[in-house]
Design an enzyme around this catalytic site. Structure first.
Site, PDB file in Angstrom:
ATOM      1  N   ARG A 161      -7.111   3.615  -0.893  1.00 34.91           N
ATOM      2  CA  ARG A 161      -6.193   4.454  -1.683  1.00 34.91           C
ATOM      3  C   ARG A 161      -6.553   4.460  -3.177  1.00 34.91           C
ATOM      4  O   ARG A 161      -5.685   4.513  -4.040  1.00 34.91           O
ATOM      5  CB  ARG A 161      -4.736   4.003  -1.523  1.00 34.91           C
ATOM      6  CG  ARG A 161      -4.217   4.055  -0.120  1.00 34.91           C
ATOM      7  CD  ARG A 161      -4.124   5.471   0.422  1.00 34.91           C
ATOM      8  NE  ARG A 161      -3.704   5.417   1.815  1.00 34.91           N
ATOM      9  CZ  ARG A 161      -4.553   5.304   2.839  1.00 34.91           C
ATOM     10  NH1 ARG A 161      -5.858   5.277   2.635  1.00 34.91           N
ATOM     11  NH2 ARG A 161      -4.121   5.260   4.071  1.00 34.91           N
ATOM     12  N   SER A 239       5.159   7.270   1.076  1.00 28.64           N
ATOM     13  CA  SER A 239       5.215   5.828   0.789  1.00 28.64           C
ATOM     14  C   SER A 239       5.173   5.604  -0.723  1.00 28.64           C
ATOM     15  O   SER A 239       4.363   6.214  -1.416  1.00 28.64           O
ATOM     16  CB  SER A 239       4.016   5.112   1.411  1.00 28.64           C
ATOM     17  OG  SER A 239       3.986   5.347   2.801  1.00 28.64           O
ATOM     18  N   GLU A 335       2.542   3.705  -5.518  1.00 24.00           N
ATOM     19  CA  GLU A 335       1.577   4.717  -5.093  1.00 24.00           C
ATOM     20  C   GLU A 335       1.720   6.025  -5.895  1.00 24.00           C
ATOM     21  O   GLU A 335       0.721   6.535  -6.406  1.00 24.00           O
ATOM     22  CB  GLU A 335       1.719   4.981  -3.590  1.00 24.00           C
ATOM     23  CG  GLU A 335       0.620   5.873  -3.082  1.00 24.00           C
ATOM     24  CD  GLU A 335       0.684   6.170  -1.607  1.00 24.00           C
ATOM     25  OE1 GLU A 335       0.763   5.231  -0.804  1.00 24.00           O
ATOM     26  OE2 GLU A 335       0.621   7.360  -1.266  1.00 24.00           O
TER      27      GLU A 335
END
Ligand SMILES: Cc1cc2nc3c(=O)[nH]c(=O)nc-3n(C[C@H](O)[C@H](O)[C@H](O)COP(=O)(O)OP(=O)(O)OC[C@H]3O[C@@H](n4cnc5c(N)ncnc54)[C@H](O)[C@@H]3O)c2cc1C
Length: 352
Positions: A161, A239, A335
């Protein structure tokens, strides 16, 4: 008042941008870049706004929304093809196109909101597949050099990520994305137990391509991983935390308590951020702050309701980070991206 970022983010939060440009025609990029680079501040580039938490005060500079569309297919050797998508092409539509064309390589990325151009930024991934697995080339505009050029995967700093685009925010705008896909009837090997169960196959099996892609969409809907079109969870950015890195002793303790720990390909161990939140008392549906709730289906998705603001959303994230840190001594990392002004002159000094 300028264009509200709330109208361009899935959280529907964010005040006005000083200036808002929409990029629709690839051939017109040089003019748009010229218009956007008139100040010393890098523009903030927005795709679908599904991973962006914009401030209530908005953005004190230029925002460029990437809305170019188009997909081109070029045959390579044997069963290989190179597929190039414009940055504004919705990722979900791109995945559906490749599956319909019988091309394997991104079939497990269906149902993820947002644009194809944003996918390399956080190396968007799901079910054990990530965009960097098949990426061959990006066309980028480099705001520090003031020109368009190609980047190869080795130059993009991809990880779990993350990428150079995340660690050097504002420097590059991705204009198009090229992937190498394989023309074949079966999907890539299933690497995710829940998907294997849904397809009634073993891990490592290669189910028919369209069947695998459909199973992903169904599984995402069932588990609250899709963006709903209505209801209490409609305003969200998916998320809100990455699965955190843990050391072996922490992994052992989590496994002993019945929690999942994932082995990453690079040998690192990652705990489940959602499991940690639930263990800390934040179950699906829990209110975390003013107008901010864990979604009905999962603790790891925060939804904005009623009177939520970017400030109350940010406070709710801090509450969760603090709670997990106190209980488990693990620091969760956010995130969604928060747009900040970046000085072009500062970035010119850090060319790598
Ligand atoms: C319901 C839901 C489910 C999700 N599931 C997943 C998942 O399974 N896996 C996953 O990885 N993510 C997931 N996400 C997060 C998000 O959808 C992805 O990260 C997606 O790739 C972001 O795309 P976007 O166009 O909306 O990005 P945006 O929010 O518009 O932008 C995100 C960042 O990328 C930058 N950016 C955008 N476009 C460009 C460009 N062309 N060039 C340079 N920088 C750019 C922005 O400046 C910003 O820093 C989910 C989100 C939601 C709401």
């Amino acid at each position: 008042m300028g264009e509200l970022l709330a109208d361009h983010t899935t959280l529907r939060l964010g005040g006005p941008a000083d200036r808002f440009l929409t990029h629709t025609d690839p051939a017109a990029w040089p003019d748009l870049a010229h218009a956007a680079s008139s100040s010393d501040t890098a523009p903030f580039v927005l795709g679908g706004g599904s991973n962006t938490l914009a401030a209530d005060t908005g953005y004190p500079g230029t925002v460029i929304r990437m809305a170019t569309r188009g997909i081109a297919v070029r045959p390579l050797d044997g069963d290989l093809v190179e597929v190039t998508a414009q940055a504004g092409e919705p990722l979900d539509a791109f995945v559906a196109f490749t599956v319909t064309e019988g091309l394997s390589g991104i079939e497990y990325l269906g149902g993820i909101p947002g644009t194809t151009g944003a996918a390399p930024v956080q190396n968007t991934g799901a079910y054990g597949q990530q965009i960097s697995d098949t990426l061959t080339r990006l066309t980028v505009y480099d705001w520090a050099l003031g020109r368009t050029h190609a980047l190869l995967p080795g130059e993009c700093g991809f990880g779990y990520r993350t990428s150079t685009f995340k660690t050097q925010p504002g420097r590059f705008t991705i204009l198009d994305v090229s992937l190498r896909l394989t023309r074949q009837a079966c999907a890539s090997p299933v690497r995710y137990q829940q998907l294997a169960d849904a397809l009634a196959v073993r891990l490592g099996a290669r189910p028919p391509l369209a069947e695998a892609a459909q199973a992903v969409l169904t599984d995402r809907r069932t588990r609250g991983l899709s963006l709903p079109s209505e209801g209490p969870d409609v305003r969200q950015a998916g998320s809100v935390f990455l699965n955190p890195l843990v050391v072996r002793a922490q992994a052992t303790a989590i496994r002993a308590a019945g929690g999942p720990v994932h082995n990453s390909p690079d040998g690192t161990l990652r705990a489940s951020a959602g499991w940690l939140l639930e263990q800390t008392g934040f179950l699906p549906g829990t209110q975390v702050g003013s107008g901010v709730y864990c979604s009905q289906d999962r603790a790891l998705t925060l939804t904005a309701r009623d009177d939520a603001t970017a400030a109350s959303f940010t406070t709710a994230l801090e509450v969760l980070v603090h709670a997990v840190l106190t209980t488990h001594r693990i620091r969760l990392q956010r995130e969604p991206v928060q747009p900040h002004r970046r000085s072009l002159s500062l970035r010119r000094t850090s060319l790598g």
